[in-house]
Scaffold this motif. Structure first.
Motif, PDB file in Angstrom:
ATOM      1  N   SER A   1      -2.464  14.930  -9.800  1.00 35.21           N
ATOM      2  CA  SER A   1      -3.230  13.709 -10.070  1.00 35.21           C
ATOM      3  C   SER A   1      -2.961  12.622  -9.034  1.00 35.21           C
ATOM      4  O   SER A   1      -3.499  11.516  -9.138  1.00 35.21           O
ATOM      5  CB  SER A   1      -2.889  13.159 -11.464  1.00 35.21           C
ATOM      6  OG  SER A   1      -3.127  14.124 -12.462  1.00 35.21           O
ATOM      7  N   CYS A   2      -2.161  12.927  -8.045  1.00 40.52           N
ATOM      8  CA  CYS A   2      -1.812  11.964  -6.994  1.00 40.52           C
ATOM      9  C   CYS A   2      -3.077  11.538  -6.250  1.00 40.52           C
ATOM     10  O   CYS A   2      -3.847  12.389  -5.787  1.00 40.52           O
ATOM     11  CB  CYS A   2      -0.822  12.611  -6.034  1.00 40.52           C
ATOM     12  SG  CYS A   2      -0.299  11.569  -4.670  1.00 40.52           S
ATOM     13  N   PRO A   3      -3.320  10.230  -6.119  1.00 40.09           N
ATOM     14  CA  PRO A   3      -4.580   9.756  -5.542  1.00 40.09           C
ATOM     15  C   PRO A   3      -4.685   9.781  -4.024  1.00 40.09           C
ATOM     16  O   PRO A   3      -5.789   9.827  -3.487  1.00 40.09           O
ATOM     17  CB  PRO A   3      -4.658   8.308  -6.050  1.00 40.09           C
ATOM     18  CG  PRO A   3      -3.216   7.897  -6.172  1.00 40.09           C
ATOM     19  CD  PRO A   3      -2.486   9.124  -6.633  1.00 40.09           C
ATOM     20  N   ASP A   4      -3.567   9.748  -3.301  1.00 39.29           N
ATOM     21  CA  ASP A   4      -3.695   9.593  -1.852  1.00 39.29           C
ATOM     22  C   ASP A   4      -2.655  10.347  -1.030  1.00 39.29           C
ATOM     23  O   ASP A   4      -3.013  11.211  -0.225  1.00 39.29           O
ATOM     24  CB  ASP A   4      -3.655   8.101  -1.476  1.00 39.29           C
ATOM     25  CG  ASP A   4      -2.649   7.315  -2.304  1.00 39.29           C
ATOM     26  OD1 ASP A   4      -1.558   7.848  -2.569  1.00 39.29           O
ATOM     27  OD2 ASP A   4      -2.952   6.159  -2.684  1.00 39.29           O
ATOM     28  N   ILE A   5      -1.375  10.041  -1.210  1.00 35.26           N
ATOM     29  CA  ILE A   5      -0.342  10.630  -0.354  1.00 35.26           C
ATOM     30  C   ILE A   5      -0.342  12.155  -0.423  1.00 35.26           C
ATOM     31  O   ILE A   5      -0.247  12.832   0.606  1.00 35.26           O
ATOM     32  CB  ILE A   5       1.054  10.093  -0.740  1.00 35.26           C
ATOM     33  CG1 ILE A   5       1.149   8.595  -0.441  1.00 35.26           C
ATOM     34  CG2 ILE A   5       2.145  10.837   0.029  1.00 35.26           C
ATOM     35  CD1 ILE A   5       2.454   7.957  -0.864  1.00 35.26           C
ATOM     36  N   CYS A   6      -0.457  12.707  -1.626  1.00 31.50           N
ATOM     37  CA  CYS A   6      -0.374  14.164  -1.785  1.00 31.50           C
ATOM     38  C   CYS A   6      -1.505  14.912  -1.077  1.00 31.50           C
ATOM     39  O   CYS A   6      -1.232  15.805  -0.261  1.00 31.50           O
ATOM     40  CB  CYS A   6      -0.330  14.539  -3.260  1.00 31.50           C
ATOM     41  SG  CYS A   6       1.114  13.864  -4.114  1.00 31.50           S
TER      42      CYS A   6
ATOM     43  N   GLY B   1      -0.966  -1.845   5.589  1.00 32.38           N
ATOM     44  CA  GLY B   1      -2.310  -1.611   5.061  1.00 32.38           C
ATOM     45  C   GLY B   1      -2.704  -0.148   4.974  1.00 32.38           C
ATOM     46  O   GLY B   1      -3.846   0.157   4.634  1.00 32.38           O
ATOM     47  N   GLN B   2      -1.765   0.773   5.271  1.00 34.95           N
ATOM     48  CA  GLN B   2      -2.080   2.194   5.245  1.00 34.95           C
ATOM     49  C   GLN B   2      -1.113   2.951   4.337  1.00 34.95           C
ATOM     50  O   GLN B   2       0.010   2.517   4.103  1.00 34.95           O
ATOM     51  CB  GLN B   2      -2.019   2.787   6.659  1.00 34.95           C
ATOM     52  CG  GLN B   2      -3.039   2.219   7.625  1.00 34.95           C
ATOM     53  CD  GLN B   2      -2.965   2.886   8.988  1.00 34.95           C
ATOM     54  OE1 GLN B   2      -2.514   4.009   9.129  1.00 34.95           O
ATOM     55  NE2 GLN B   2      -3.426   2.171  10.011  1.00 34.95           N
ATOM     56  N   VAL B   3      -1.579   4.076   3.839  1.00 34.74           N
ATOM     57  CA  VAL B   3      -0.739   4.936   3.012  1.00 34.74           C
ATOM     58  C   VAL B   3       0.294   5.616   3.909  1.00 34.74           C
ATOM     59  O   VAL B   3      -0.045   6.057   5.011  1.00 34.74           O
ATOM     60  CB  VAL B   3      -1.610   6.008   2.310  1.00 34.74           C
ATOM     61  CG1 VAL B   3      -0.729   7.006   1.568  1.00 34.74           C
ATOM     62  CG2 VAL B   3      -2.594   5.353   1.354  1.00 34.74           C
ATOM     63  N   PRO B   4       1.572   5.678   3.491  1.00 31.69           N
ATOM     64  CA  PRO B   4       2.582   6.372   4.299  1.00 31.69           C
ATOM     65  C   PRO B   4       2.125   7.792   4.630  1.00 31.69           C
ATOM     66  O   PRO B   4       1.659   8.522   3.764  1.00 31.69           O
ATOM     67  CB  PRO B   4       3.811   6.381   3.392  1.00 31.69           C
ATOM     68  CG  PRO B   4       3.610   5.214   2.481  1.00 31.69           C
ATOM     69  CD  PRO B   4       2.138   5.132   2.244  1.00 31.69           C
ATOM     70  N   SER B   5       2.265   8.163   5.890  1.00 35.08           N
ATOM     71  CA  SER B   5       1.750   9.455   6.323  1.00 35.08           C
ATOM     72  C   SER B   5       2.655  10.072   7.386  1.00 35.08           C
ATOM     73  O   SER B   5       3.134   9.368   8.283  1.00 35.08           O
ATOM     74  CB  SER B   5       0.329   9.284   6.892  1.00 35.08           C
ATOM     75  OG  SER B   5      -0.175  10.501   7.370  1.00 35.08           O
ATOM     76  N   VAL B   6       2.870  11.379   7.285  1.00 35.51           N
ATOM     77  CA  VAL B   6       3.706  12.055   8.276  1.00 35.51           C
ATOM     78  C   VAL B   6       2.929  12.228   9.577  1.00 35.51           C
ATOM     79  O   VAL B   6       1.702  12.320   9.575  1.00 35.51           O
ATOM     80  CB  VAL B   6       4.180  13.436   7.768  1.00 35.51           C
ATOM     81  CG1 VAL B   6       5.141  13.268   6.600  1.00 35.51           C
ATOM     82  CG2 VAL B   6       3.012  14.330   7.392  1.00 35.51           C
TER      83      VAL B   6
END
Length: 203
Positions: free
Chosen positions: A66-71, A178-183
């Motif tokens: 159900s994760c909206p963004d990071i996953c 302003g951004q989702v944490p991302s690898v």
């Protein structure tokens, strides 16, 4: 002439030493840590243990369906990363669901198939999950499980387990305003090469 050769040699040695260091986004363990015995269940209801880590490099990421963004963002990147790394070493990706009450085996199977059905989608009760997640250097917390709709706070990092079942490194995400944490896909591939090269020379 000798001075020129010395300068060239020192420059070469300096460049080699720099290339052997991972980036600031990667925490590399000087002495990899052997994981404690664990037992999880995959998307096909098969029990998985430390044995499934052996003989390959493993990338472990926490999340929930159900994760909206990071996953979804990270899993899409992990598909690309696995393609790159598999050309170098045998590699397996693990999606560790930290929401066992909602993420049934069927739900995990359908979710992970959207990205790559070769990924393992594992989970278990929190009694099993908490110590396992802590052992791989990551964390998670349920915000309000009393509600049917709730968020799960979890690490956005990726744990790297070597073919001996040891925690070798943690790949951290980039945090931009302003951004989702991302690898960083390219950086993980570059740092992975450094880590595997160092391990091969150690044997």
């Amino acid at each position: 002439m000798r001075l020129i050769l010395l300068v060239l040699l020192s420059s070469l040695l300096l460049s080699c030493s720099k290339s052997d260091k991972v980036s600031e986004l990667t925490v590399q363990y000087p002495s990899p840590k052997l994981l404690k015995p664990f037992e999880l269940v995959d998307q096909n209801n098969n029990v998985v243990t430390n044995a499934q880590l052996l003989g390959q490099w493993n990338l472990l990421f926490l999340g929930y369906t159900s994760c909206p963004d990071i996953c979804p963002m990270t899993l899409a990147k992990l598909k690309h990363i696995k393609g790159k790394l598999s050309a170098l070493e045998k590699t397996q990706v693990w999606f560790v669901s930290v929401d066992p009450s909602r993420d049934s085996a069927q739900k995990r199977k359908e979710y992970i198939a959207y990205f790559d059905d070769s990924f393992l989608a594992v989970t278990h009760s929190h009694q099993q999950l908490f110590p396992f997640v802590r052992d791989i250097g990551l964390i998670y917390a349920i915000n309000d499980a009393q509600d049917t709709e709730y968020y799960v706070d979890h690490s956005a990092s990726i744990a790297l387990i070597n073919p001996a079942g040891e925690l070798s490194a943690i790949f951290k995400p980039e945090f931009k305003k302003g951004q989702v944490p991302s690898v960083n896909t390219d950086q993980i591939v570059a740092d992975f090469e450094i880590i595997t090269r160092a391990r091969s020379t150690a044997f």
